[in-house]
Design a protein around this motif. Structure first.
Motif, mmCIF file in Angstrom:
data_model
loop_
_atom_site.group_PDB
_atom_site.id
_atom_site.type_symbol
_atom_site.label_atom_id
_atom_site.label_comp_id
_atom_site.label_asym_id
_atom_site.label_seq_id
_atom_site.Cartn_x
_atom_site.Cartn_y
_atom_site.Cartn_z
ATOM 1 N N ASN A 108 0.810 -1.215 0.000
ATOM 2 C CA ASN A 108 0.000 0.000 0.000
ATOM 3 C C ASN A 108 0.847 1.270 0.000
ATOM 4 O O ASN A 108 0.346 2.360 0.298
ATOM 5 C CB ASN A 108 -0.949 -0.004 1.201
ATOM 6 C CG ASN A 108 -2.129 -0.936 0.986
ATOM 7 O OD1 ASN A 108 -3.070 -0.614 0.268
ATOM 8 N ND2 ASN A 108 -2.050 -2.121 1.560
ATOM 9 N N GLY A 109 2.136 1.120 -0.314
ATOM 10 C CA GLY A 109 3.015 2.290 -0.415
ATOM 11 C C GLY A 109 3.288 2.952 0.934
ATOM 12 O O GLY A 109 3.497 4.156 1.013
ATOM 13 N N LEU A 110 3.278 2.154 2.018
ATOM 14 C CA LEU A 110 3.479 2.714 3.351
ATOM 15 C C LEU A 110 4.785 2.216 3.951
ATOM 16 O O LEU A 110 5.258 1.129 3.615
ATOM 17 C CB LEU A 110 2.327 2.300 4.277
ATOM 18 C CG LEU A 110 0.919 2.725 3.852
ATOM 19 C CD1 LEU A 110 -0.118 2.072 4.756
ATOM 20 C CD2 LEU A 110 0.767 4.239 3.896
ATOM 21 N N LYS A 111 5.347 3.034 4.862
ATOM 22 C CA LYS A 111 6.541 2.588 5.580
ATOM 23 C C LYS A 111 6.315 2.745 7.086
ATOM 24 O O LYS A 111 5.765 3.750 7.527
ATOM 25 C CB LYS A 111 7.782 3.374 5.123
ATOM 26 C CG LYS A 111 7.634 4.864 5.310
ATOM 27 C CD LYS A 111 8.885 5.638 4.917
ATOM 28 C CE LYS A 111 8.639 7.125 5.153
ATOM 29 N NZ LYS A 111 9.578 8.038 4.592
ATOM 30 N N PRO A 112 6.717 1.714 7.862
ATOM 31 C CA PRO A 112 6.566 1.841 9.311
ATOM 32 C C PRO A 112 7.592 2.835 9.827
ATOM 33 O O PRO A 112 8.686 2.928 9.272
ATOM 34 C CB PRO A 112 6.890 0.436 9.821
ATOM 35 C CG PRO A 112 7.714 -0.189 8.771
ATOM 36 C CD PRO A 112 7.364 0.463 7.468
ATOM 37 N N PHE A 113 7.242 3.603 10.864
ATOM 38 C CA PHE A 113 8.282 4.472 11.418
ATOM 39 C C PHE A 113 8.392 4.440 12.931
ATOM 40 O O PHE A 113 9.399 4.868 13.469
ATOM 41 C CB PHE A 113 8.212 5.897 10.842
ATOM 42 C CG PHE A 113 7.174 6.786 11.475
ATOM 43 C CD1 PHE A 113 5.837 6.566 11.260
ATOM 44 C CD2 PHE A 113 7.548 7.846 12.273
ATOM 45 C CE1 PHE A 113 4.878 7.381 11.833
ATOM 46 C CE2 PHE A 113 6.600 8.676 12.859
ATOM 47 C CZ PHE A 113 5.257 8.439 12.627
ATOM 48 N N ILE A 114 7.382 3.907 13.630
ATOM 49 C CA ILE A 114 7.566 3.709 15.087
ATOM 50 C C ILE A 114 6.858 2.415 15.501
ATOM 51 O O ILE A 114 5.699 2.201 15.143
ATOM 52 C CB ILE A 114 6.977 4.872 15.919
ATOM 53 C CG1 ILE A 114 7.680 6.194 15.603
ATOM 54 C CG2 ILE A 114 7.099 4.581 17.416
ATOM 55 C CD1 ILE A 114 7.067 7.394 16.300
ATOM 56 N N ASP A 115 7.568 1.564 16.244
ATOM 57 C CA ASP A 115 6.942 0.378 16.853
ATOM 58 C C ASP A 115 6.393 0.808 18.201
ATOM 59 O O ASP A 115 7.142 1.319 19.034
ATOM 60 C CB ASP A 115 7.980 -0.726 17.099
ATOM 61 C CG ASP A 115 8.448 -1.356 15.794
ATOM 62 O OD1 ASP A 115 8.022 -0.885 14.723
ATOM 63 O OD2 ASP A 115 9.232 -2.327 15.869
#
Ligand code: ATP
Ligand code: ZN
Length: 283
Positions: free
Chosen positions: A168-175
């Motif tokens: 979906n063109g997303l990137k994780p940035f905080i767990d």
């Protein structure tokens, strides 16, 4: 003694592993997809098949005595239940993610932004801890499509492999939180004898899963060096072979240092190494 009730997920990601764990505990029951309740024939236990979201409240209110559910669901519902045991499956992480092109880089950048999620309670707590105020948009499913549709600037959702985010063109940035399936019980239920027995059975199954039974042959002259490499439950069993000067060594080793140990054992002169699964370990 009173029959216990355990609530497990009816269908979904936790169902199969929950059923498998109970069966490995030696419990015998029918697992009809259509039924809501199943009786265990060899233990005073009934199994209730429910939606995972309903399990925390059913256990809190005593409709079920115990239940299997994700830690994430417990945190979101804010119920008063007792934690009884980690179960080691259903592992996932709740993460904040943004579009690949987004300029949001840290938690402070979320100030005033719209975040779509199915976990508003956990998200709100996290934002409060970081003194950030954002517009939390609670939606019940397909959270990952909302930034692409222009409905939010970020999402807060469950991630296991990250494949859904990527596509979906997303990137994780905080767990924000890691989660796995746990056994919960009504407050005070940890003192119940049947529940204690069930927890012990579960622990013996989980321990066995982490461990392998190993048999290997060695010349007696290499025995000391090989035995030093083996932690074992207590100490290894050593049995003479028909061939003079040789023995078979039986022991258990943890799955974690399995490969490392096997190679060291081979270098120390171990031969014909056989590795077998263990069903249960009872101390
Ligand atoms: P139900 O119909 O029972 O409400 P659901 O759709 O809410 O089911 P599932 O998607 O089956 O729930 O997930 C159940 C639990 O599995 C989650 O609450 C979470 O603890 C765990 N889980 C592990 N990996 C994932 C994942 N990749 N996505 C979602 N849940 C996951
Ligand atoms: Zn659910």
């Amino acid at each position: 003694m009173k029959t216990l009730k355990i609530a497990i997920q009816k269908s979904g990601r936790l169902n199969e592993k929950s059923v498998e764990l109970l069966k490995n505990c030696g419990l015998s029951f029918e697992n009809y997809k259509s039924s809501l309740i199943s009786s265990v024939s060899n233990f005073p236990l009934e199994i209730l098949f429910l939606r995972d979201d309903d399990i925390p409240e059913y256990v809190q209110d005593g409709i079920a005595d115990i239940g299997i559910v994700g830690e994430n669901v417990i945190a979101e519902k804010g119920v008063e239940v007792s934690f009884l045991q980690h179960l080691g499956f259903g592992k996932c992480t709740l993460k904040l993610a943004v579009k690949n092109s987004s300029e949001i880089e840290n938690v402070k950048d979320l100030e005033g932004k719209a975040i779509a999620t199915s976990y508003p309670v956990i998200l709100k707590q996290f934002l409060n801890q970081n003194q950030v105020t954002a517009d939390i948009r609670t939606i019940s499913g397909s959270v990952e499509i909302s930034p692409g549709l222009g409905l939010s600037d970020a999402i807060f959702d469950i991630v296991s492999t990250g494949g859904t985010l990527k596509s979906n063109g997303l990137k994780p940035f905080i767990d924000v939180m890691s989660s796995q399936a746990i056994l919960i019980g009504r407050k005070g239920s940890e003192n119940n004898e049947l529940i204690q027995e069930l927890i012990q059975r579960i622990q013996s199954v989980l321990r066995a899963r982490e461990t392998k039974y190993v048999v290997l042959n060695a010349e007696i002259k290499n025995l000391d060096e090989i035995v030093k490499l083996l932690p074992g439950v207590k100490s290894p069993t050593i049995v003479p072979l028909a061939e003079e000067g040789w023995v078979a060594i039986h022991t258990v080793i943890s799955e974690r240092d399995f490969w490392e140990k096997i190679n060291l054992l081979k270098s120390a002169g171990a031969q014909g190494i056989v590795v077998m699964p263990i069903e249960k370990i009872i101390f």
